[in-house]
Design an enzyme around this catalytic site. Structure first.
Site, PDB file in Angstrom:
ATOM      1  N   SER A  73       6.190  39.742 -18.358  1.00  0.00           N
ATOM      2  CA  SER A  73       5.952  39.336 -19.700  1.00  0.00           C
ATOM      3  C   SER A  73       7.030  40.155 -20.426  1.00  0.00           C
ATOM      4  O   SER A  73       7.219  41.457 -20.303  1.00  0.00           O
ATOM      5  CB  SER A  73       4.599  39.481 -20.232  1.00  0.00           C
ATOM      6  OG  SER A  73       4.492  39.183 -21.657  1.00  0.00           O
ATOM      7  N   TYR A  88      -3.296  44.206 -22.240  1.00  0.00           N
ATOM      8  CA  TYR A  88      -2.617  43.085 -21.556  1.00  0.00           C
ATOM      9  C   TYR A  88      -0.911  43.967 -21.403  1.00  0.00           C
ATOM     10  O   TYR A  88      -0.284  43.844 -20.238  1.00  0.00           O
ATOM     11  CB  TYR A  88      -2.366  41.984 -22.368  1.00  0.00           C
ATOM     12  CG  TYR A  88      -1.580  40.962 -21.849  1.00  0.00           C
ATOM     13  CD1 TYR A  88      -2.137  40.297 -21.064  1.00  0.00           C
ATOM     14  CD2 TYR A  88      -0.272  40.821 -22.612  1.00  0.00           C
ATOM     15  CE1 TYR A  88      -1.185  39.174 -20.688  1.00  0.00           C
ATOM     16  CE2 TYR A  88       0.715  39.713 -22.174  1.00  0.00           C
ATOM     17  CZ  TYR A  88       0.182  38.826 -20.997  1.00  0.00           C
ATOM     18  OH  TYR A  88       0.875  38.000 -20.582  1.00  0.00           O
TER      19      TYR A  88
END
Length: 678
Positions: free
Chosen positions: A555, A568
């Site tokens: 990501s 995250y």
């Protein structure tokens, strides 16, 4: 509109092709003769419809039929140059086509056109080939059938064989068909129904004779230590051996594998006659064109230590390659095509099963099915006589036949990921689904792995049959479950070449609201899960010895520090560094490790639909349904990132153009300056 003659032919063909003991996949051919109005002259013209080259009876449609003018086809007898030049007659069939002609005529067209019968079947039934390959097959044919079915000595398929069968039919009006030495059967009839009845009569009569007169143990007694292992133990050993064997079978060119442990196979592998019979190879041309001249047979008991079995397989493989080259050199001539590869297509492991290989999963599976047919043939021949296949020199003439070579040259260019086996975690939805779809479209065999087994199954079904994709249910945080999933890939396709670590989730909370459980679940799935999958996959890749690709769907949050996602972002940063660490460690083995860094993929995303979207929308103060547009507007390109864009990046990394790239992260974020890699 399909005429009645053609429809009867298609229906008969489909029925006959539905039973693998009647004829094998893409084996045999059928025909019918009739008339239609010539669109040029307006007068009736006699035609023959015959299954074209490369088709399959079980799935035959009208498009798979070659349509020829019967008068022109039979007129070829007058210009036939003799057996030394009979291959030229295949090209001559093109000048006999009616209209657009349909499918390309096969080598067996003469067999159908020259026989004076309206309907003809040529089949490769196990029972028929058993009689055809028996040492005293001619005498057995007479004993079993009297003068209703005649013997035709072995002859390579072609125009002369058609003449031979036509002569037998003309001289024996009472006959319903023939046994073709070393090959199969041909039957005929005045109607489609009579032809099919005669075909089945020959097959069933031969099988009844074998059943009633055959020896109880045609393969000899059980060989101590070579009996089948218990199912769980057998399949675990098969999964451990599959990548090793696939790597060996891919020495000349990469192959896809198929595993078979049916009772038929396991019984054959447990018997005293395994080695001598296997060394004789198969006989029917359709069999050995797919199974090669003979299989590789492991000569160790089922209980031999795994490392000993692996070492012995490598020794036997080296010997097999030397033997195959010697076979080629014994028979090659100035006009022979180059040797196509010296690796086995069939590997037999007593107590475990059969591994078969091909350029794709269907070819590998069909090769295994053909060898099962060959086992049935050997059983039948040994039950009533001695198995005696056609000579090795004749096998070579067919394997390296110029017409066969021409057929191979006509095959379409393989897709970029053909022969690659992909394993995609989180493949049941969103980005993972898009990746699975793209990899399958580019030719890969795909294992769709997901914690939601129903979702994985649905995606696999969308991709196609089990020859294209299979689902596995796996929790990537469970090391045993991950190992079992990689084993499932090995049993389905032979191993694994391309792994996509995509499984993920996200919980968006400020630091003070992030619980231990929030931290643990995200790190377990993404950091630990990626590690477990990469470890298990790398083990299989190392066993194969063919390199591979591992791709992490990380990501931009692994680089960019945004608010309210500490767990995250940290997990994604962990994944990002795993890419670098594994690229450094696995590079010497030809395993490339790269990453893809998407920005928020809202549309079709399981993560966003599961609550992350609402959380991030709240953080940014926008309606959830506008989140995709919001993300797009903050990018340099002002474009929304979709699952297919991430899939395209995965293909770019693995499709063959970036062969010297490893340790790279590709941003797929439409341009987020704060996430530029430095």
């Amino acid at each position: 509109m399909t005429n009645a003659v053609v429809q009867e032919l298609i229906d008969r063909s489909n029925r006959l092709g539905a039973d693998p003991t009647t004829t094998n996949y893409a084996g045999g051919n059928t025909s019918a003769k009739g008339s239609e109005t010539d669109p040029v002259t307006g007068r009736p013209v006699d035609l023959i419809w015959v299954k074209g080259s490369g088709g399959d009876l079980g799935t035959l449609t009208e498009k798979g039929l070659a349509v020829l003018r019967l008068d022109r086809m039979r007129a070829l007898v007058d210009v036939y140059p003799g057996i030394e030049r009979e291959d030229e007659m295949v090209a001559a069939f093109d000048f006999c086509l009616h209209g657009k002609g349909g499918a390309a005529p096969s080598i067996d067209t003469a067999m159908h056109g020259l026989v004076e019968a309206d309907h003809v079947d040529h089949l490769h039934p196990d029972a028929g080939i058993a009689i055809a390959t028996a040492a005293d097959g001619e005498a057995l044919t007479k004993e079993i059938f009297g003068d209703r079915v005649l013997w035709v000595p072995w002859r390579r398929p072609g125009f002369q064989l058609g003449l031979d069968i036509a002569a037998v039919k003309a001289a024996n009006p009472q006959a319903i068909g023939v046994i073709l030495g070393g090959h199969g059967i041909t039957a005929w009839g005045a109607t489609s129904e009579e032809c099919e009845r005669n075909s089945l009569d020959i097959i069933r009569t031969a099988q009844a004779y074998i059943d009633s007169r055959g020896a109880a143990e045609p393969f000899g007694p059980l060989r101590p230590g070579f009996e089948a292992l218990p199912e769980d133990e057998r399949r675990a050993r098969a999964a451990a051996l599959a990548p090793v064997i696939r790597g060996l079978a891919s020495t000349d060119r990469r192959q896809v594998g198929h595993f078979t442990d049916s009772d038929v196979v396991l019984d054959f592998l447990s018997r005293e006659k395994l080695a001598p019979l296997a060394s004789l190879g198969t006989s029917c041309p359709d069999h050995f064109l797919r199974t090669k001249v003979a299989p590789l047979v492991l000569d160790l008991p089922a209980t031999a230590p795994l490392d000993e079995a692996v070492a012995r397989l490598k020794e036997l493989h080296a010997a097999y390659r030397e033997d195959y080259r010697a076979y080629y050199e014994r028979h090659t001539g100035p006009d022979s095509p180059p040797m196509r590869g010296a690796d086995p297509a069939i590997v037999l492991v007593p107590g475990v099963g059969m591994f078969s290989f091909g350029a794709n999963k269907q070819t590998a599976r069909v090769a295994g099915e053909f060898y099962v047919n060959a086992i049935n043939v050997m059983r039948g021949a040994e039950a009533v006589s001695t198995y005696a296949p056609i000579p090795e020199s004749e096998k070579f003439r067919i394997e390296y036949w110029a017409l066969e070579e021409a057929k191979l040259q006509r095959m379409p260019k393989p897709k970029p990921l053909a022969t690659r086996i992909a394993f995609v975690t989180g493949g049941g939805s969103g980005i993972g689904k898009a990746i699975a779809q793209r990899l399958a479209a580019e030719g890969a065999c795909v294992v769709v792995a997901d914690r939601d087994g129903d979702a994985a199954a649905a995606v696999a079904a969308e991709l196609g049959s089990a020859d294209v994709a299979v689902p596995v249910t796996v929790d990537v945080t469970d090391s045993e479950a991950v190992a079992a999933a990689i084993d499932a890939a090995a049993l389905a396709f032979g191993g694994v070449d391309l792994v996509v670590n995509n499984a993920g989730l996200s919980i968006s909370k400020p630091l003070l609201e992030t619980t231990d459980a929030d931290w643990d679940v995200q790190h377990d799935v993404m950091a630990k899960g990626s590690f477990l999958v990469s470890r298990a996959a790398a083990k299989a890749m190392l066993a194969q010895g063919m390199g591979g690709d591992i791709v992490y769907i990380s990501s931009k949050n692994g680089v960019f520090a945004g608010p309210n996602n500490v767990a995250y972002g940290a997990a994604k940063a962990d994944q990002a560094h795993q890419v670098r660490l594994l690229a450094a460690e696995l590079g010497e083995h030809g395993i490339r490790v790269n990453g893809v860094n998407p920005d928020g993929v809202v549309r079709g995303s399981g993560i966003f639909a599961g609550g992350w979207g609402a959380q991030r929308a709240a953080v940014y103060g926008v309606p959830e349904e506008e989140l995709g547009k919001f993300y797009a507007q903050r990018t340099l390109l002002k474009r929304e990132v979709l699952p297919e864009h991430v899939a395209a990046a995965v293909f770019a990394l693995t499709g063959g153009d970036l062969t010297h790239t490893t340790g790279l992260h590709i941003p797929v974020d439409a341009g987020v300056a704060a996430a530029f890699l430095r």
